[in-house]
Write a protein that holds these residues in place. Structure first.
Motif, PDB file in Angstrom:
ATOM      1  N   GLN A  88       0.824  -1.212   0.000  1.00  0.00           N
ATOM      2  CA  GLN A  88       0.000   0.000   0.000  1.00  0.00           C
ATOM      3  C   GLN A  88       0.854   1.256   0.000  1.00  0.00           C
ATOM      4  O   GLN A  88       0.554   2.220  -0.700  1.00  0.00           O
ATOM      5  CB  GLN A  88      -0.884   0.039   1.261  1.00  0.00           C
ATOM      6  CG  GLN A  88      -1.960  -1.011   1.318  1.00  0.00           C
ATOM      7  CD  GLN A  88      -2.777  -0.882   2.603  1.00  0.00           C
ATOM      8  OE1 GLN A  88      -2.976   0.217   3.114  1.00  0.00           O
ATOM      9  NE2 GLN A  88      -3.248  -1.996   3.122  1.00  0.00           N
ATOM     10  N   ASN A  89       1.916   1.246   0.814  1.00  0.00           N
ATOM     11  CA  ASN A  89       2.663   2.481   1.070  1.00  0.00           C
ATOM     12  C   ASN A  89       4.032   2.509   0.414  1.00  0.00           C
ATOM     13  O   ASN A  89       4.983   3.071   0.952  1.00  0.00           O
ATOM     14  CB  ASN A  89       2.776   2.707   2.581  1.00  0.00           C
ATOM     15  CG  ASN A  89       1.408   2.953   3.209  1.00  0.00           C
ATOM     16  OD1 ASN A  89       0.653   3.779   2.719  1.00  0.00           O
ATOM     17  ND2 ASN A  89       1.072   2.208   4.240  1.00  0.00           N
ATOM     18  N   PHE A  90       4.147   1.847  -0.738  1.00  0.00           N
ATOM     19  CA  PHE A  90       5.307   1.934  -1.632  1.00  0.00           C
ATOM     20  C   PHE A  90       6.558   1.245  -1.088  1.00  0.00           C
ATOM     21  O   PHE A  90       7.216   0.505  -1.796  1.00  0.00           O
ATOM     22  CB  PHE A  90       5.649   3.381  -2.013  1.00  0.00           C
ATOM     23  CG  PHE A  90       4.482   4.318  -2.096  1.00  0.00           C
ATOM     24  CD1 PHE A  90       3.357   3.989  -2.849  1.00  0.00           C
ATOM     25  CD2 PHE A  90       4.465   5.521  -1.407  1.00  0.00           C
ATOM     26  CE1 PHE A  90       2.255   4.837  -2.927  1.00  0.00           C
ATOM     27  CE2 PHE A  90       3.376   6.387  -1.483  1.00  0.00           C
ATOM     28  CZ  PHE A  90       2.268   6.033  -2.236  1.00  0.00           C
ATOM     29  N   ASN A  91       6.932   1.551   0.181  1.00  0.00           N
ATOM     30  CA  ASN A  91       8.120   0.950   0.808  1.00  0.00           C
ATOM     31  C   ASN A  91       9.404   1.174   0.009  1.00  0.00           C
ATOM     32  O   ASN A  91      10.282   0.322  -0.021  1.00  0.00           O
ATOM     33  CB  ASN A  91       7.911  -0.560   1.037  1.00  0.00           C
ATOM     34  CG  ASN A  91       6.921  -0.847   2.156  1.00  0.00           C
ATOM     35  OD1 ASN A  91       6.188   0.042   2.567  1.00  0.00           O
ATOM     36  ND2 ASN A  91       6.884  -2.080   2.632  1.00  0.00           N
TER      37      ASN A  91
ATOM     38  N   SER B 191      13.984   5.817   0.901  1.00  0.00           N
ATOM     39  CA  SER B 191      13.916   7.262   0.653  1.00  0.00           C
ATOM     40  C   SER B 191      15.283   7.874   0.333  1.00  0.00           C
ATOM     41  O   SER B 191      15.367   8.893  -0.343  1.00  0.00           O
ATOM     42  CB  SER B 191      13.302   7.972   1.856  1.00  0.00           C
ATOM     43  OG  SER B 191      14.086   7.734   3.018  1.00  0.00           O
TER      44      SER B 191
ATOM     45  N   GLY C  42       2.568  10.392  -5.313  1.00  0.00           N
ATOM     46  CA  GLY C  42       2.208   9.063  -4.815  1.00  0.00           C
ATOM     47  C   GLY C  42       2.039   8.058  -5.933  1.00  0.00           C
ATOM     48  O   GLY C  42       2.500   6.907  -5.849  1.00  0.00           O
TER      49      GLY C  42
ATOM     50  N   LYS D   9       5.448   7.082  -7.200  1.00  0.00           N
ATOM     51  CA  LYS D   9       6.121   6.176  -6.252  1.00  0.00           C
ATOM     52  C   LYS D   9       5.602   4.750  -6.416  1.00  0.00           C
ATOM     53  O   LYS D   9       6.376   3.789  -6.403  1.00  0.00           O
ATOM     54  CB  LYS D   9       5.895   6.641  -4.809  1.00  0.00           C
ATOM     55  CG  LYS D   9       6.649   7.886  -4.419  1.00  0.00           C
ATOM     56  CD  LYS D   9       6.273   8.304  -2.997  1.00  0.00           C
ATOM     57  CE  LYS D   9       6.867   9.647  -2.638  1.00  0.00           C
ATOM     58  NZ  LYS D   9       6.397  10.135  -1.336  1.00  0.00           N
ATOM     59  N   GLN D  10       4.285   4.616  -6.559  1.00  0.00           N
ATOM     60  CA  GLN D  10       3.728   3.273  -6.674  1.00  0.00           C
ATOM     61  C   GLN D  10       4.134   2.626  -7.988  1.00  0.00           C
ATOM     62  O   GLN D  10       4.383   1.410  -8.026  1.00  0.00           O
ATOM     63  CB  GLN D  10       2.205   3.314  -6.521  1.00  0.00           C
ATOM     64  CG  GLN D  10       1.552   1.953  -6.290  1.00  0.00           C
ATOM     65  CD  GLN D  10       2.054   1.251  -5.034  1.00  0.00           C
ATOM     66  OE1 GLN D  10       3.233   0.863  -4.947  1.00  0.00           O
ATOM     67  NE2 GLN D  10       1.178   1.078  -4.066  1.00  0.00           N
TER      68      GLN D  10
ATOM     69  N   THR E 170      -3.653   0.969  -4.521  1.00  0.00           N
ATOM     70  CA  THR E 170      -4.099   2.346  -4.750  1.00  0.00           C
ATOM     71  C   THR E 170      -4.685   3.002  -3.503  1.00  0.00           C
ATOM     72  O   THR E 170      -5.103   4.158  -3.552  1.00  0.00           O
ATOM     73  CB  THR E 170      -5.169   2.391  -5.861  1.00  0.00           C
ATOM     74  OG1 THR E 170      -6.292   1.587  -5.464  1.00  0.00           O
ATOM     75  CG2 THR E 170      -4.616   1.858  -7.169  1.00  0.00           C
ATOM     76  N   SER E 171      -4.691   2.299  -2.378  1.00  0.00           N
ATOM     77  CA  SER E 171      -5.427   2.822  -1.213  1.00  0.00           C
ATOM     78  C   SER E 171      -4.764   4.043  -0.582  1.00  0.00           C
ATOM     79  O   SER E 171      -5.422   4.827   0.095  1.00  0.00           O
ATOM     80  CB  SER E 171      -5.611   1.732  -0.157  1.00  0.00           C
ATOM     81  OG  SER E 171      -4.375   1.343   0.374  1.00  0.00           O
ATOM     82  N   ALA E 172      -3.458   4.223  -0.796  1.00  0.00           N
ATOM     83  CA  ALA E 172      -2.775   5.385  -0.207  1.00  0.00           C
ATOM     84  C   ALA E 172      -2.690   6.557  -1.179  1.00  0.00           C
ATOM     85  O   ALA E 172      -2.048   7.562  -0.874  1.00  0.00           O
ATOM     86  CB  ALA E 172      -1.372   4.976   0.241  1.00  0.00           C
ATOM     87  N   LEU E 173      -3.347   6.434  -2.337  1.00  0.00           N
ATOM     88  CA  LEU E 173      -3.199   7.445  -3.381  1.00  0.00           C
ATOM     89  C   LEU E 173      -4.374   8.421  -3.403  1.00  0.00           C
ATOM     90  O   LEU E 173      -5.505   8.059  -3.098  1.00  0.00           O
ATOM     91  CB  LEU E 173      -3.108   6.768  -4.757  1.00  0.00           C
ATOM     92  CG  LEU E 173      -1.967   5.775  -4.968  1.00  0.00           C
ATOM     93  CD1 LEU E 173      -2.039   5.203  -6.368  1.00  0.00           C
ATOM     94  CD2 LEU E 173      -0.615   6.428  -4.726  1.00  0.00           C
TER      95      LEU E 173
END
Length: 244
Positions: free
Chosen positions: A86-89, A92, A141, A144-145, A166-169
């Protein structure tokens, strides 16, 4: 031929029973979308496929390897299973290029030169060739995904797992990510996608699995599943998510 076999899988966290005897088969080249309410066990099931969560009991086989066997070399087995979270991971502190090339080089799947060529090709495939030397904080976002998908593909897996990609987008970025997944599906990749995007599941999935309360309540070909769900629990869920 079955690429993924899940046989009577249970998963407990302390006293909480999250999966209560789930069985599922995914054939080679098949796209299966898993839908259901929050807390139904969808993401836990997905994480059990590559043993990010160890099953309490039952059997998980991916590409002929018994993932649930304690004797299995999971690091070796996971090379063949790409996962997008969900959050790409993404890392950074690393560029997009380094995020994509790190694992295949470290795990000796590709030479540095091969990994670099692959990164360029994969970024072209997801529409981000111009971002190869950018850092994650410089990306949206959706970008990133798409990089996260390219990173998973860099290991050249046979199976791809997507956990609510797509839930964090933001809503306007959802389409660009689903487009990449849609292209991947059309290429014949075996995929299991946990999603709340019903239109996407209807359009792209060969089969839809509905989970609730830790069990598979219903499954079937996407078209018939959405047109005529059989179980009252499925009907109720689809009625709710279809409301504007």
């Amino acid at each position: 031929m079955a690429k993924i076999e899940v046989v009577d899988v249970h998963k407990q966290f302390g006293d909480l029973q999250v999966l209560k005897g789930v069985s599922l088969t995914v054939d080679e080249g098949e796209v299966v979308c898993v839908i259901g309410p929050s807390g139904s066990g969808k993401s836990t099931l997905l994480r059990c496929l590559n043993q990010l969560e160890t099953v309490t009991s039952g059997r998980v086989v991916v590409d002929g390897i018994v993932m649930s066997d304690p004797k299995t070399d999971l690091n070796q087995a996971r090379k063949n299973i790409g996962m997008v979270f969900q959050n790409f991971n993404l890392f950074s502190h690393l560029t997009v290029r380094k995020n994509i090339t790190l694992a295949p080089v470290d795990l000796k799947v590709l030479t540095p030169e091969e990994a670099d060529r692959s990164a360029v090709e994969l970024l072209q495939r997801v529409g981000l060739a111009d971002k190869i030397d950018a850092y994650p904080h410089q990306l949206s976002g959706g970008q990133k995904q798409r990089v996260a998908i390219a990173r998973a593909l860099a290991m050249r897996p046979d199976v791809m797992l997507f956990d609510e990609p797509t839930s964090a987008l933001d809503p306007e970025m959802v389409g660009e990510v689903l487009e990449v997944i849609r292209d991947l599906a059309e290429s014949g990749m075996t995929m299991v996608v946990v999603t709340h995007e019903m239109a996407f599941a209807r359009e792209v999935a060969h089969r839809v699995v509905f989970m609730a309360d830790g069990v598979v309540m219903e499954e079937g070909p996407a078209r018939t599943f959405f047109a005529s769900p059989k179980q009252p629990r499925t009907q109720e869920f689809l009625r709710r998510v279809a409301q504007p």
